[in-house]
Design a protein around this motif. Structure first.
Motif, short mmCIF file in Angstrom:
data_model
loop_
_atom_site.label_atom_id
_atom_site.label_comp_id
_atom_site.label_asym_id
_atom_site.label_seq_id
_atom_site.Cartn_x
_atom_site.Cartn_y
_atom_site.Cartn_z
N VAL A 45 0.84 -1.20 0.00
CA VAL A 45 0.00 0.00 0.00
C VAL A 45 0.87 1.25 0.00
CG1 VAL A 45 -1.70 1.33 1.32
CG2 VAL A 45 -1.95 -1.16 1.11
N ARG A 46 1.88 1.26 0.86
CA ARG A 46 2.76 2.44 0.95
C ARG A 46 3.43 2.71 -0.39
NH1 ARG A 46 7.97 2.70 1.46
NH2 ARG A 46 8.19 0.60 2.29
N LYS A 47 3.96 1.68 -1.01
CA LYS A 47 4.65 1.87 -2.29
C LYS A 47 3.69 2.35 -3.38
CE LYS A 47 8.55 -1.21 -1.64
NZ LYS A 47 9.29 -2.36 -2.16
N ALA A 48 2.48 1.83 -3.39
CA ALA A 48 1.49 2.26 -4.39
C ALA A 48 1.15 3.74 -4.21
CB ALA A 48 0.23 1.41 -4.30
N ILE A 49 0.97 4.15 -2.97
CA ILE A 49 0.61 5.54 -2.68
C ILE A 49 1.78 6.47 -2.98
CG2 ILE A 49 0.02 7.17 -0.84
CD1 ILE A 49 -1.76 4.92 0.35
N GLU A 50 2.99 6.05 -2.62
CA GLU A 50 4.16 6.90 -2.85
C GLU A 50 4.46 7.13 -4.33
OE1 GLU A 50 7.20 4.96 -0.53
OE2 GLU A 50 6.76 6.20 1.23
N LYS A 51 3.94 6.28 -5.20
CA LYS A 51 4.14 6.46 -6.64
C LYS A 51 3.29 7.58 -7.22
CE LYS A 51 5.61 1.79 -7.75
NZ LYS A 51 5.28 0.54 -8.43
N VAL A 55 2.71 13.11 -3.80
CA VAL A 55 2.75 12.52 -2.46
C VAL A 55 4.17 12.67 -1.93
CG1 VAL A 55 2.61 10.37 -1.14
CG2 VAL A 55 0.85 10.91 -2.83
N THR A 56 4.30 13.25 -0.74
CA THR A 56 5.62 13.44 -0.17
C THR A 56 5.95 12.39 0.89
OG1 THR A 56 4.71 15.08 1.36
CG2 THR A 56 5.73 15.91 -0.66
N SER A 57 4.91 11.82 1.52
CA SER A 57 5.15 10.72 2.45
C SER A 57 3.86 9.94 2.67
CB SER A 57 5.70 11.22 3.78
OG SER A 57 4.70 11.85 4.54
N ALA A 58 4.05 8.66 2.98
CA ALA A 58 2.91 7.79 3.30
C ALA A 58 3.33 6.86 4.42
CB ALA A 58 2.49 6.99 2.07
N LYS A 59 2.57 6.87 5.50
CA LYS A 59 2.82 5.98 6.64
C LYS A 59 1.61 5.07 6.77
CE LYS A 59 5.59 9.45 8.90
NZ LYS A 59 5.58 10.55 9.84
N VAL A 60 1.82 3.79 6.52
CA VAL A 60 0.72 2.83 6.55
C VAL A 60 0.86 1.99 7.81
CG1 VAL A 60 -0.41 0.95 5.32
CG2 VAL A 60 0.68 2.79 4.03
N THR A 70 0.89 12.58 3.34
CA THR A 70 1.17 14.00 3.15
C THR A 70 1.37 14.20 1.64
OG1 THR A 70 2.29 14.07 5.28
CG2 THR A 70 2.70 15.91 3.77
N PHE A 71 0.65 15.20 1.11
CA PHE A 71 0.68 15.40 -0.34
C PHE A 71 0.49 16.86 -0.69
CE2 PHE A 71 -3.65 14.72 0.92
CZ PHE A 71 -4.42 15.52 0.10
N ILE A 81 -5.11 9.37 -4.77
CA ILE A 81 -4.46 8.54 -3.75
C ILE A 81 -5.32 7.31 -3.46
CG2 ILE A 81 -3.70 8.47 -1.34
CD1 ILE A 81 -3.10 11.56 -1.72
N GLU A 82 -6.64 7.52 -3.31
CA GLU A 82 -7.54 6.39 -3.10
C GLU A 82 -7.44 5.40 -4.26
OE1 GLU A 82 -11.18 8.46 -0.56
OE2 GLU A 82 -11.28 8.44 -2.75
#
Length: 97
Positions: A45-51, A55-60, A70-71, A81-82
């Protein structure tokens, strides 16, 4: 010498304006994430969102089944993002503030 001081002042003002614009477009949203069944899911999930551009950061968090993202709202949106998480097999919905 006076011209250099004026130039420094203009550069400083420009940096302050630019920084305030960047901070104004930076947003943080929390998403509920479905289908996470193991600790490896949060990495996917984190890798998908960070792509997602912007998006500057994703904490899952696997335990709470959430992602804090954070975006830059000028570059991307909550819907994008969703969609990124959903396309990776983990449907996401933003949680109300």
């Amino acid at each position: 010498m006076k011209k250099i001081n004026v130039l420094r002042g203009l550069i400083l003002i420009s940096l302050i304006i630019l920084t305030s614009q960047v901070l104004a477009s930076s947003k943080v949203a929390t998403f509920s994430i479905e289908n996470m069944t193991c600790k490896m899911c949060d990495i996917t999930v984190r890798k998908a969102i960070e792509k997602v551009d912007g998006v500057t950061s994703a904490k899952v968090d696997y335990e709470s089944k959430t992602a804090q993202v954070t975006f830059d709202s000028v570059i991307t949106s909550i819907n994008q993002i969703e969609e990124a998480s959903t396309m990776a097999g983990y449907p996401a919905k933003v949680k109300p503030e």
